[in-house]
Motif scaffolding. Structure first.
Motif, PDB file in Angstrom:
ATOM      1  N   HIS A   1       1.155  -1.172   0.077  1.00 38.76           N
ATOM      2  CA  HIS A   1       0.384   0.345  -0.179  1.00 38.76           C
ATOM      3  C   HIS A   1       1.108   0.780  -0.423  1.00 38.76           C
ATOM      4  CE1 HIS A   1      -2.653  -3.148   1.142  1.00 38.76           C
ATOM      5  NE2 HIS A   1      -3.768  -2.425   1.069  1.00 38.76           N
ATOM      6  N   ASP A   2       0.282   2.468  -0.280  1.00 38.85           N
ATOM      7  CA  ASP A   2       1.127   3.907  -0.560  1.00 38.85           C
ATOM      8  C   ASP A   2       0.591   4.554   0.912  1.00 38.85           C
ATOM      9  OD1 ASP A   2       1.847   6.031  -0.983  1.00 38.85           O
ATOM     10  OD2 ASP A   2       0.738   6.702  -3.086  1.00 38.85           O
TER      11      ASP A   2
ATOM     12  N   SER B   1      -0.403   7.306   1.401  1.00 42.81           N
ATOM     13  CA  SER B   1      -1.738   8.164   0.725  1.00 42.81           C
ATOM     14  C   SER B   1      -2.427   8.286   2.175  1.00 42.81           C
ATOM     15  CB  SER B   1      -2.376   7.008   0.461  1.00 42.81           C
ATOM     16  OG  SER B   1      -2.346   5.521   0.871  1.00 42.81           O
ATOM     17  N   THR B   2      -3.722   8.799   1.920  1.00 46.98           N
ATOM     18  CA  THR B   2      -4.767   8.580   2.879  1.00 46.98           C
ATOM     19  C   THR B   2      -6.007   8.330   2.426  1.00 46.98           C
ATOM     20  OG1 THR B   2      -5.310  11.467   2.002  1.00 46.98           O
ATOM     21  CG2 THR B   2      -4.221  11.588   3.619  1.00 46.98           C
ATOM     22  N   ILE B   3      -7.042   8.653   3.135  1.00 44.22           N
ATOM     23  CA  ILE B   3      -7.967   7.464   3.005  1.00 44.22           C
ATOM     24  C   ILE B   3      -8.846   8.372   1.765  1.00 44.22           C
ATOM     25  CG2 ILE B   3     -10.536   7.369   3.968  1.00 44.22           C
ATOM     26  CD1 ILE B   3      -9.360   7.902   6.582  1.00 44.22           C
ATOM     27  N   ASP B   4      -8.874   7.013   0.986  1.00 46.36           N
ATOM     28  CA  ASP B   4      -9.238   7.442  -0.317  1.00 46.36           C
ATOM     29  C   ASP B   4     -10.910   6.683  -0.737  1.00 46.36           C
ATOM     30  OD1 ASP B   4      -9.866   6.868  -3.168  1.00 46.36           O
ATOM     31  OD2 ASP B   4      -8.262   5.915  -3.328  1.00 46.36           O
TER      32      ASP B   4
ATOM     33  N   HIS C   1     -11.889   5.518  -4.060  1.00 44.58           N
ATOM     34  CA  HIS C   1     -12.225   4.194  -3.824  1.00 44.58           C
ATOM     35  C   HIS C   1     -12.738   3.477  -3.246  1.00 44.58           C
ATOM     36  CE1 HIS C   1      -9.522   0.143  -3.997  1.00 44.58           C
ATOM     37  NE2 HIS C   1      -9.705   0.111  -2.944  1.00 44.58           N
TER      38      HIS C   1
ATOM     39  N   LEU D   1      -2.441   2.063   5.836  1.00 41.04           N
ATOM     40  CA  LEU D   1      -3.986   2.136   5.611  1.00 41.04           C
ATOM     41  C   LEU D   1      -4.096   0.689   4.186  1.00 41.04           C
ATOM     42  CD1 LEU D   1      -3.871   5.890   4.873  1.00 41.04           C
ATOM     43  CD2 LEU D   1      -5.115   4.909   6.778  1.00 41.04           C
TER      44      LEU D   1
ATOM     45  N   THR E   1      -7.194   2.090   1.811  1.00 40.23           N
ATOM     46  CA  THR E   1      -6.453   2.511   0.086  1.00 40.23           C
ATOM     47  C   THR E   1      -6.645   1.120  -1.025  1.00 40.23           C
ATOM     48  OG1 THR E   1      -4.340   2.591   1.284  1.00 40.23           O
ATOM     49  CG2 THR E   1      -5.311   4.129   1.266  1.00 40.23           C
ATOM     50  N   LYS E   2      -5.718   0.942  -1.938  1.00 43.43           N
ATOM     51  CA  LYS E   2      -5.975  -0.005  -2.471  1.00 43.43           C
ATOM     52  C   LYS E   2      -4.902  -0.919  -2.419  1.00 43.43           C
ATOM     53  CE  LYS E   2      -6.897   2.482  -6.534  1.00 43.43           C
ATOM     54  NZ  LYS E   2      -7.116   2.387  -8.033  1.00 43.43           N
TER      55      LYS E   2
ATOM     56  N   SER F   1      -8.848  -4.204   1.361  1.00 41.59           N
ATOM     57  CA  SER F   1      -9.904  -2.729   0.787  1.00 41.59           C
ATOM     58  C   SER F   1     -11.267  -2.950   0.600  1.00 41.59           C
ATOM     59  CB  SER F   1      -9.718  -1.321   0.035  1.00 41.59           C
ATOM     60  OG  SER F   1      -9.196  -1.910  -0.903  1.00 41.59           O
TER      61      SER F   1
END
Length: 208
Positions: free
Chosen positions: A13-14, A17-20, A23, A95, A99-100, A123
């Motif tokens: 996972h990235d 990143s934050t909550i997507d 997605h 996350l 996230t993906k 996710s």
């Protein structure tokens, strides 16, 4: 303090990143495509992460509990979900729910789960669950967090260490997931046998 968060290497996972929300909504709008078979497929998505951990040489035990309310808990004895400190001393957890999974979600060559449907990642489970509680035990601390359709409803809440490591993912699939297909003990036992390097116990508390 650890190195800057932006410099952390992404694996599954990235980290930056934050909550997507887009997605998560995309999954919910195409639930039949991402979770064919409903609850059974969601369980396999979770167990696949336990299998990843065991295949890398950590853990190997998996306990699946089926509850009367339709919720499911999957517990393991791996290292726990990666949790780090950023350059400001703040706790950052991977996350995985919001996230993906970079390995699978947009990959046309993603592997299939034992039900023959494509693996997309955790996710999918979070987005299609009314609620999900992720309890994480690592050597550097333990915590729990609740989600609703993949969105955290609170910050990480510390829990007392019990000298073990591993994760427990307890989730209530949305009602359409629970009625999309049957989740029998026999089917679950048969499909999870595909992960031969896992020792899996199934506790069906739903009654008859």
């Amino acid at each position: 303090m650890d190195t800057p968060r932006a410099s952390w290497r992404n694996t599954t996972h990235d980290w930056a990143s934050t909550i997507d929300l887009d997605h998560l909504e995309h999954i919910r709008q195409s639930s039949a495509a991402f979770a064919p078979g409903g609850t059974l497929h969601l369980i396999l998505e979770v167990v696949a992460y336990v299998a990843d951990e065991a295949e890398s040489g950590h853990g190997g035990l998996c306990h699946i509990t089926l509850y009367p309310d339709g919720s499911v808990a999957v517990a393991d004895n791996g290292r726990g979900t990666d949790t780090r400190l950023d350059e400001y001393g703040r706790i950052v957890k991977k996350l995985v729910m919001a996230t993906k999974d970079l390995r699978f979600f947009d990959n046309p060559d993603a592997p299939s789960l034992p039900d023959t449907h494509i693996r997309r990642g955790m996710s999918v489970v979070a987005a299609l669950s009314t609620w999900l509680i992720h309890t994480n035990r690592r050597l550097n601390g333990s915590w729990t967090q609740r989600y609703e359709h993949g969105v955290p409803t609170a910050d990480l809440r510390p829990v007392a260490d019990d000298l073990t490591t591993g994760t427990t993912v307890h989730f209530l699939p949305d009602e359409p997931m629970r009625t999309a297909g049957s989740t029998t003990f026999d089917d679950l036992a048969r499909l999870t046998r595909a992960w031969q390097h896992l020792s899996i116990e199934i506790d069906d508390r739903r009654g008859t």
